[in-house]
Design a protein around this motif. Structure first.
Motif, PDB file in Angstrom:
ATOM      1  N   VAL B  98      11.742 -24.622  -9.527  1.00  0.00           N
ATOM      2  CA  VAL B  98      10.898 -25.190 -10.574  1.00  0.00           C
ATOM      3  C   VAL B  98       9.932 -26.221 -10.003  1.00  0.00           C
ATOM      4  CG1 VAL B  98      10.917 -26.603 -12.642  1.00  0.00           C
ATOM      5  CG2 VAL B  98      12.568 -24.750 -12.395  1.00  0.00           C
ATOM      6  N   GLN B  99      10.516 -27.222  -9.332  1.00  0.00           N
ATOM      7  CA  GLN B  99       9.713 -28.304  -8.802  1.00  0.00           C
ATOM      8  C   GLN B  99       8.697 -27.792  -7.787  1.00  0.00           C
ATOM      9  OE1 GLN B  99      12.171 -31.399  -7.092  1.00  0.00           O
ATOM     10  NE2 GLN B  99      11.526 -32.676  -8.787  1.00  0.00           N
ATOM     11  N   LEU B 100       9.149 -26.849  -6.975  1.00  0.00           N
ATOM     12  CA  LEU B 100       8.287 -26.298  -5.934  1.00  0.00           C
ATOM     13  C   LEU B 100       7.053 -25.647  -6.545  1.00  0.00           C
ATOM     14  CD1 LEU B 100       8.295 -26.044  -2.891  1.00  0.00           C
ATOM     15  CD2 LEU B 100       9.508 -23.874  -3.123  1.00  0.00           C
ATOM     16  N   GLU B 101       7.232 -25.004  -7.693  1.00  0.00           N
ATOM     17  CA  GLU B 101       6.082 -24.373  -8.323  1.00  0.00           C
ATOM     18  C   GLU B 101       5.138 -25.423  -8.919  1.00  0.00           C
ATOM     19  OE1 GLU B 101       6.893 -21.669 -11.558  1.00  0.00           O
ATOM     20  OE2 GLU B 101       4.995 -20.657 -11.228  1.00  0.00           O
ATOM     21  N   PHE B 162      18.546 -13.814  -0.821  1.00  0.00           N
ATOM     22  CA  PHE B 162      17.523 -13.648  -1.847  1.00  0.00           C
ATOM     23  C   PHE B 162      16.969 -14.938  -2.437  1.00  0.00           C
ATOM     24  CE2 PHE B 162      20.215  -9.825  -1.773  1.00  0.00           C
ATOM     25  CZ  PHE B 162      19.302  -8.990  -1.186  1.00  0.00           C
ATOM     26  N   ARG B 163      17.820 -15.904  -2.724  1.00  0.00           N
ATOM     27  CA  ARG B 163      17.314 -17.157  -3.272  1.00  0.00           C
ATOM     28  C   ARG B 163      16.400 -17.853  -2.256  1.00  0.00           C
ATOM     29  NH1 ARG B 163      17.410 -20.827  -7.837  1.00  0.00           N
ATOM     30  NH2 ARG B 163      18.783 -19.231  -8.681  1.00  0.00           N
ATOM     31  N   ASN B 164      16.847 -17.918  -1.019  1.00  0.00           N
ATOM     32  CA  ASN B 164      16.005 -18.534   0.001  1.00  0.00           C
ATOM     33  C   ASN B 164      14.751 -17.712   0.271  1.00  0.00           C
ATOM     34  OD1 ASN B 164      17.390 -21.030   0.904  1.00  0.00           O
ATOM     35  ND2 ASN B 164      19.077 -19.617   1.308  1.00  0.00           N
ATOM     36  N   ALA B 165      14.874 -16.393   0.171  1.00  0.00           N
ATOM     37  CA  ALA B 165      13.680 -15.549   0.342  1.00  0.00           C
ATOM     38  C   ALA B 165      12.681 -15.817  -0.777  1.00  0.00           C
ATOM     39  CB  ALA B 165      14.077 -14.075   0.355  1.00  0.00           C
ATOM     40  N   SER B 166      13.203 -16.102  -1.963  1.00  0.00           N
ATOM     41  CA  SER B 166      12.313 -16.423  -3.076  1.00  0.00           C
ATOM     42  C   SER B 166      11.553 -17.721  -2.797  1.00  0.00           C
ATOM     43  CB  SER B 166      13.135 -16.534  -4.363  1.00  0.00           C
ATOM     44  OG  SER B 166      12.314 -16.839  -5.455  1.00  0.00           O
ATOM     45  N   LEU B 167      12.289 -18.748  -2.346  1.00  0.00           N
ATOM     46  CA  LEU B 167      11.653 -20.022  -1.987  1.00  0.00           C
ATOM     47  C   LEU B 167      10.611 -19.818  -0.890  1.00  0.00           C
ATOM     48  CD1 LEU B 167      14.850 -22.262  -1.744  1.00  0.00           C
ATOM     49  CD2 LEU B 167      13.008 -22.569  -3.407  1.00  0.00           C
ATOM     50  N   ALA B 168      10.990 -19.090   0.147  1.00  0.00           N
ATOM     51  CA  ALA B 168      10.095 -18.909   1.294  1.00  0.00           C
ATOM     52  C   ALA B 168       8.831 -18.155   0.884  1.00  0.00           C
ATOM     53  CB  ALA B 168      10.821 -18.181   2.421  1.00  0.00           C
ATOM     54  N   ASN B 169       8.998 -17.095   0.087  1.00  0.00           N
ATOM     55  CA  ASN B 169       7.819 -16.343  -0.358  1.00  0.00           C
ATOM     56  C   ASN B 169       6.911 -17.185  -1.242  1.00  0.00           C
ATOM     57  OD1 ASN B 169       7.613 -13.348   0.402  1.00  0.00           O
ATOM     58  ND2 ASN B 169       9.806 -13.594   0.006  1.00  0.00           N
ATOM     59  N   LEU B 170       7.506 -18.037  -2.058  1.00  0.00           N
ATOM     60  CA  LEU B 170       6.682 -18.894  -2.907  1.00  0.00           C
ATOM     61  C   LEU B 170       5.852 -19.854  -2.063  1.00  0.00           C
ATOM     62  CD1 LEU B 170       5.846 -19.787  -5.714  1.00  0.00           C
ATOM     63  CD2 LEU B 170       7.840 -21.279  -5.790  1.00  0.00           C
ATOM     64  N   MET B 171       6.482 -20.449  -1.042  1.00  0.00           N
ATOM     65  CA  MET B 171       5.722 -21.359  -0.170  1.00  0.00           C
ATOM     66  C   MET B 171       4.681 -20.600   0.632  1.00  0.00           C
ATOM     67  SD  MET B 171       8.439 -24.251   0.947  1.00  0.00           S
ATOM     68  CE  MET B 171       9.631 -23.107   1.641  1.00  0.00           C
ATOM     69  N   LYS B 172       5.037 -19.395   1.056  1.00  0.00           N
ATOM     70  CA  LYS B 172       4.069 -18.551   1.766  1.00  0.00           C
ATOM     71  C   LYS B 172       2.852 -18.314   0.866  1.00  0.00           C
ATOM     72  CE  LYS B 172       3.256 -15.595   5.308  1.00  0.00           C
ATOM     73  NZ  LYS B 172       3.272 -16.008   6.725  1.00  0.00           N
TER      74      LYS B 172
ATOM     75  N   LEU C  97       7.603 -18.890 -12.213  1.00  0.00           N
ATOM     76  CA  LEU C  97       8.997 -18.792 -11.790  1.00  0.00           C
ATOM     77  C   LEU C  97       9.896 -19.708 -12.600  1.00  0.00           C
ATOM     78  CD1 LEU C  97       8.059 -18.882  -8.109  1.00  0.00           C
ATOM     79  CD2 LEU C  97       9.882 -17.380  -8.857  1.00  0.00           C
ATOM     80  N   VAL C  98       9.293 -20.724 -13.195  1.00  0.00           N
ATOM     81  CA  VAL C  98      10.073 -21.771 -13.840  1.00  0.00           C
ATOM     82  C   VAL C  98      11.026 -21.196 -14.885  1.00  0.00           C
ATOM     83  CG1 VAL C  98       9.925 -23.782 -15.336  1.00  0.00           C
ATOM     84  CG2 VAL C  98       8.338 -23.535 -13.425  1.00  0.00           C
ATOM     85  N   GLN C  99      10.439 -20.441 -15.827  1.00  0.00           N
ATOM     86  CA  GLN C  99      11.225 -19.904 -16.910  1.00  0.00           C
ATOM     87  C   GLN C  99      12.294 -18.939 -16.399  1.00  0.00           C
ATOM     88  OE1 GLN C  99       8.709 -17.974 -19.831  1.00  0.00           O
ATOM     89  NE2 GLN C  99       9.257 -19.618 -21.205  1.00  0.00           N
ATOM     90  N   ASN C 164       4.777 -12.300  -5.934  1.00  0.00           N
ATOM     91  CA  ASN C 164       5.632 -11.287  -6.546  1.00  0.00           C
ATOM     92  C   ASN C 164       6.929 -11.100  -5.759  1.00  0.00           C
ATOM     93  OD1 ASN C 164       4.196 -10.232  -8.940  1.00  0.00           O
ATOM     94  ND2 ASN C 164       2.569  -9.822  -7.460  1.00  0.00           N
ATOM     95  N   ALA C 165       6.860 -11.264  -4.456  1.00  0.00           N
ATOM     96  CA  ALA C 165       8.086 -11.167  -3.655  1.00  0.00           C
ATOM     97  C   ALA C 165       9.029 -12.311  -4.003  1.00  0.00           C
ATOM     98  CB  ALA C 165       7.741 -11.203  -2.162  1.00  0.00           C
ATOM     99  N   SER C 166       8.454 -13.463  -4.313  1.00  0.00           N
ATOM    100  CA  SER C 166       9.285 -14.596  -4.710  1.00  0.00           C
ATOM    101  C   SER C 166      10.001 -14.289  -6.029  1.00  0.00           C
ATOM    102  CB  SER C 166       8.404 -15.840  -4.841  1.00  0.00           C
ATOM    103  OG  SER C 166       9.171 -16.957  -5.205  1.00  0.00           O
ATOM    104  N   LEU C 167       9.260 -13.763  -6.992  1.00  0.00           N
ATOM    105  CA  LEU C 167       9.854 -13.377  -8.280  1.00  0.00           C
ATOM    106  C   LEU C 167      10.956 -12.332  -8.078  1.00  0.00           C
ATOM    107  CD1 LEU C 167       6.581 -12.917 -10.384  1.00  0.00           C
ATOM    108  CD2 LEU C 167       8.353 -14.630 -10.836  1.00  0.00           C
TER     109      LEU C 167
END
Lengths: 305, 305, 305, 305
Positions: B98-101, B162-172, C97-99, C164-167
Motif C-alpha cells: 500500500v505505502q509503496l504505491e 510471489f509477494r516479494n515478486a509483486s513488490l519488486a515488479n512494482l518498484m521496477k 494495488l492498494v485495494q 501488471n506483473a506486480s498485480l
C-alpha cells in the motif's frame, strides 16, 4: 566536554544559514511571531548550563506539551493508559484520520494529536481542576511558578478546532473518549498554549534524564526510571511526526518538536537541550532547530547511538 | 556489571515461560526447526563474552541480513542510497504494498522487504559476483570463514517468491529497480538464507558499536561512526516491523529481528547481544527473544534511554 | 428516431472541438497512432447501421477486451467465477494495488486489470489453446474472420509488464491465480492487443443487447439474457475506471473504454455504438469519445435513465 | 404485464424466506421496530398501483432521504453543487473518513453521509426555514400533507452524532461546510427521521420517472428530464453503499436504501417500487428487500439492462 566552544562554533556556522522554512499560520496568533528569533539552552546533570540568543524568551510550546501530559498521565494512571493508546510510529502526518479509522479509534501513539486527546481525556478523569492542576505540574517540574497559559492562543485554537474536533468525535464514536468533546478540546488547546522559554523547557525535561539519586531536591520531581525510559523511547520513535526517523538518523536523541518552532531533546543521564526557531520545514519541525541539534551531536560525537 | 549472574537469573526465569508464539511456516524449510531451541550470546567491547543454550547452533538469519546488506551498501555507495530508500518507520506490516504505491516506489526504510530489495539492487550495481562477494563480507565482519548460504532455504524462498515478486515488479514499474527482477530476488533470498549462530551474529554486529580505536585488528572491519550511528537509529525506529515502537519501549536498544526467530540488539560502545528462539508473536518477532532482551535491559538497568 | 440527422449534427458540432486529451504512450506502439483519427459506428437491432469517419479502421481495443473475456468466461464457467472476482466499483485507479491487498487478492470487479487477470486465469483453465480459442470467439461474435492480434502491441505490453506483473504476483501470493504468472500475462496482453474497428466492435457487442428471439442466425452467438443483464450492470458501474459515475451521469449507458481511445456503449434491446478518438482525458478515457456519446444520448433523449 | 400475479408469486415465495439480517440498532429508536414487518408498493405511470403487506405503515426513511435532498438542492442550486460533491462510487463503507481525507473534503457522491451533509449545507444556504421548507417539499412530491418528522428518531440521532460530527468537522476544516456543524447535523438528522410508507415513497419517487408530459397535475412537481437522468445514474452507481454493484447486478434498477429497512427503486418511464423489511444484511441494506426486488425484475424480465 567543552560545550561552550561547541555552542560558539555552532552559532558562528548558523549565522549564514538560509532558512527556507515557514512560520506556522494555521492559527493567526502563531503567525505573529518574529521569524528571526533564535534561542538555545543546554542544561547538564552536573548543574552546568549554557545559553544562546533568545534562550529566556517564551514561545508557544504546542506539541512539546504532549510529552509533559504523557508523563503526568503515567504518574496518575500508570500503565493502564496503554489500553487506550498504542506506542508505534504512525507513518502518517500528525493529524491523520485514516489510521485512526482503520485501527478502531486507538491512536498509534501519544504524540500524534489523536493520542494526545486520549491522554487529555485520561487526565480529566484524574484531576479535579484539570487546567489548574496541569499548570501546577508544569510549574513544578520546570521549577518556575511564573509559567502560564497564553489564553489568546488557546482561544484561537478553539476557533479553528475543526480537524481536532473531527479526531475527537471519531474517537468518541469508537468509545475511546469519556468526556465531552468540547471540554477535551478546551483542555488540550490550553496544554498546547503554554508559553515557555528554552531555559524553562530544558529544566522541565530533566525529569526524563534518569540521573543519579544524589540530587534530593530534584529527586522528588523526577520520574521513575522505567517511566522515563519508556517516554524517551516514544520520543525517539514518534517525537517528530513523520520525520521521526530522519531526526533519529541525523540527531540521534529522544526529543519532541512543536509547531511554535521549539524542539527539546535529551541525552539520558547527561543533558537536556532546548532550541527555538519559528520557521518550520515541510514536515512541521523547526528547520534551524533540527540543523542545530544535528551539529550539536555531530560535534560532541555523542548521541544515544 | 556482573553479566553472568544476570544471564543466570534470566535463564531461570524463562524456564517456566509459556510460549504462545508460532514457528514461521510460510516456507516449509523454516517450519522444520525445533521450536524449543534457545540460544543467547553476549559479546562485550571488553572482549568478555557470555552464552546460554544453543548459542553456537546456526539458524536462518532471514531479515537480520537486511542490516548487514545496508552496512555493505553504505560502505560501497555512501549516502547516495538515500535517494532510493527513505529512513522513516512504515507503520505498516513488513511486506505492505500500500505505502509503496502511494509513495511512488520509494520504500519507507531499508528494513522492510521493499527497501531491502532496493538495497540488493544497489549492491548488484557495485559487486562483480554479488552472492560470493556478499558472503565474503559477512564472513569478514563475523570473523568466521565457515559461514555460508543454506541453499535449500534460498530455493524454497524462490519457490514462494510471489509477494516479494509483486513488490519488486512494482518498484521496477516506478523505475526504482535497475536489474532483472528474478536476479534481484535470487540474491535477496540468498542473503536471507544465510545461516549463523548467536555467537557469529553478536560478533558481526560489533561493527555497529562505535567503540574506541585501540582494537586495531577489529578496526579494519568497523564502520565509520557516522554510518554506525545512522544504522543504529534505523534499527531502533524500524527494526521490528510494526512492533518497532514496542521493542524500543520495552527493551530500549537498537536491534533487528528475523522470522527465523533470531534477534540481534546492541548498546553502542558496550555490547552486542544475539538471542534465538523460533516461535514468533503475531507481529513476526521472536516472542521469547523479546522477553529475554526486556529482562536483560531491565535487570542491568542500562538501555540507550 | 432519425439517427442519421442526429449523427450529422454531432459531427458538425465536434468539428470545432478542442481536444485537451493525450494519446496513451505507456507503451510506444500505442503512441504511434494518429491523434486526429475519429470513427463512429452505430448498429441497431433493426439491422440499420450508421457510420462517421474512420469507422472501419482498426485500432487496439485494449480494455474493451475485458468485456469480451468476461462474457466468454461466463459462458464457460458460469457464476462460479464470482467466487474469485467481485462486482463492485473500485473507487480507485484501474491498476491500484492498494485495494487488492486490503481485500486479500479478490479484485473488486472484472474490469480493473487485476480482475481481468483473474478472468484470464479462469479462461486458461477451460481452453485448450487459449490464444487461438479466444480469437475464434471474438471472430465469431463480431462475425468477421479477419480480426487478429497485433503482435507488436502484445510484445510491447510484455516488455512493460511490471505493474501488471506486480498485480499478478500479489494475487498468486493470495492463491487467486492458478497458472504461471508470465503465461497469464502473455494471454492477457494478447487480449488487449486485438485490433478491431468501430464497425466490428459495435457488431460484437450486440451479444449484450438482449434483443428479441426472431433473428436466428445471430441467436446462436447471443448471451443468455440473465448474463447480458449482469455484464451490462457491470459496464455501467465499473466500465470507465474511476470515471464510471461520470459516464453514467453524462451518457447514461452501459459501456467500456480502452486506452487505445475506443469506447463501446449500448442501449439494451435497441443499439450498440462504438466510437474511437485516441486522445485520453486525465482518467484514461477518450475525451472526444465521451463527448460524442453524451451528445448522442442527449439529442436522442434516450438513455437507460 | 400482469403485475398482480407476479407480486402474488413473490409473496408466496418469500413466505418461507429465512431472514439472516439484523435490525439496525445504532440508535435505540430504530431498534424498536418489529423485524417481521413487510410492505411493498408499486406505482405505475399508467396510474395503476399494487400493494403487499404493510404498504401503508410508516417507517424511518433514513438514507432514502438523501435522494430527495439531492433533487431539492438541484432544483434550487443547479449544477453548481457538483463543485462541492463528486459523482463517483466510493468503494468504501458509507461513513468512511479515509477517502474524504485523501480527497480534501470533497465527498465522493451525494449518497454517502459526507455528501449528504454537504447537500444539507447547500440547502441551508437556499432555504429560510430549512426544516419546514424541506418538509413542504417532501409533502408536495409525495402528494400527502400528513408526512412529518419523527422527532424522537431525530433526537436519538443527535445524541449519537459522533461519527457524523467527525465527518462534518473534517469537511469544515477543508472549507467545504459553510454553516455551523451542529445546525447542519440537526437538519440532516431530521431529513433521515422523516417517516413515510412504501405507498408514499413510491409516489414521491415518481418525480424521477421522466414520464410523458400529458399528466399536468403531476407535471408541476416533476424534475426536468436531464436532472432525473443524473439522479437515476447516481442511484444506480452509488445507491447501496458498497453493495451498489451487487444491486445493479442482481436487480438492475436505479434505487436507494435506508437503514430503516426501506428500498425504493424505479424503472424510468414505467414504475416506482418501494419495499420495506427492517432486517439488514452485512452491508446495511434490507436483506429481504433486495431479494424481493431481484425476484421482481427477474420475473418481469424487465430491468434497465
Amino acid at each position: 566536554m567543552n560545550y561552550q566552544s561547541i555552542l560558539d562554533s555552532i552559532q558562528k556556522e548558523i549565522s549564514s544559514f538560509k532558512n527556507t522554512g515557514k512560520v506556522a499560520t494555521y492559527i493567526p496568533e502563531l503567525g505573529k511571531v518574529d521569524a528571526h528569533k533564535f534561542g538555545l539552552h543546554l542544561q547538564c546533570v552536573t548543574g552546568e548550563h549554557f545559553a544562546l540568543g533568545d534562550a529566556e524568551e517564551r514561545f508557544s510550546i504546542q506539541s512539546i506539551s504532549k510529552v509533559i501530559s504523557l508523563s503526568y498521565a503515567l504518574k496518575l494512571a500508570g500503565n493502564s493508559i496503554w489500553q487506550r493508546v498504542d506506542v508505534e510510529p504512525s507513518g502518517d502526518p500528525f493529524n491523520s484520520l485514516v489510521q485512526l479509522e482503520y485501527e478502531k479509534g486507538i491512536p498509534r501513539n501519544p504524540f500524534i494529536n489523536a493520542g494526545a486527546l486520549v491522554i487529555t481525556d485520561i487526565l480529566m478523569g484524574h484531576l479535579k481542576k484539570p487546567k489548574e492542576d496541569f499548570l501546577h505540574y508544569v510549574r513544578d517540574i520546570a521549577n518556575d511558578q511564573t509559567i502560564t497559559y497564553d489564553e489568546s492562543v488557546a482561544a484561537s485554537e478553539m476557533k479553528h478546532k475543526f480537524r481536532n474536533a473531527s479526531l475527537a468525535n471519531l474517537m468518541k464514536d469508537f468509545g475511546n473518549l469519556q468526556h465531552n468533546v468540547d471540554d477535551v478540546l478546551d483542555f488540550y488547546f490550553h496544554q498546547c498554549a503554554i508559553a515557555m522559554s528554552c531555559k524553562q523547557l530544558s529544566e522541565a525535561f530533566t525529569i526524563f534524564l534518569n540521573y543519579p539519586k544524589g540530587d534530593h531536591s530534584k529527586q522528588a520531581r523526577t520520574l521513575e526510571p522505567i517511566l522515563a525510559k519508556r517516554i524517551n523511547a516514544l520520543m525517539l520513535t514518534c517525537g517528530f511526526y513523520d520525520e521521526s526517523g530522519e531526526f533519529a538518523f541525523r540527531v540521534g536523541l529522544p526529543g519532541k518538536s512543536g509547531v511554535g518552532g521549539g524542539i527539546v531533546a535529551l541525552h539520558p543521564k547527561q543533558y537536556c537541550i532546548a532550541v527555538w526557531s519559528p520557521p518550520l520545514n515541510a514536515k512541521g519541525n523547526s528547520e534551524l532547530g533540527m540543523k542545530v541539534l544535528e551539529l550539536f551531536t555531530s560535534r560532541t560525537g555523542i548521541s544515544v547511538f
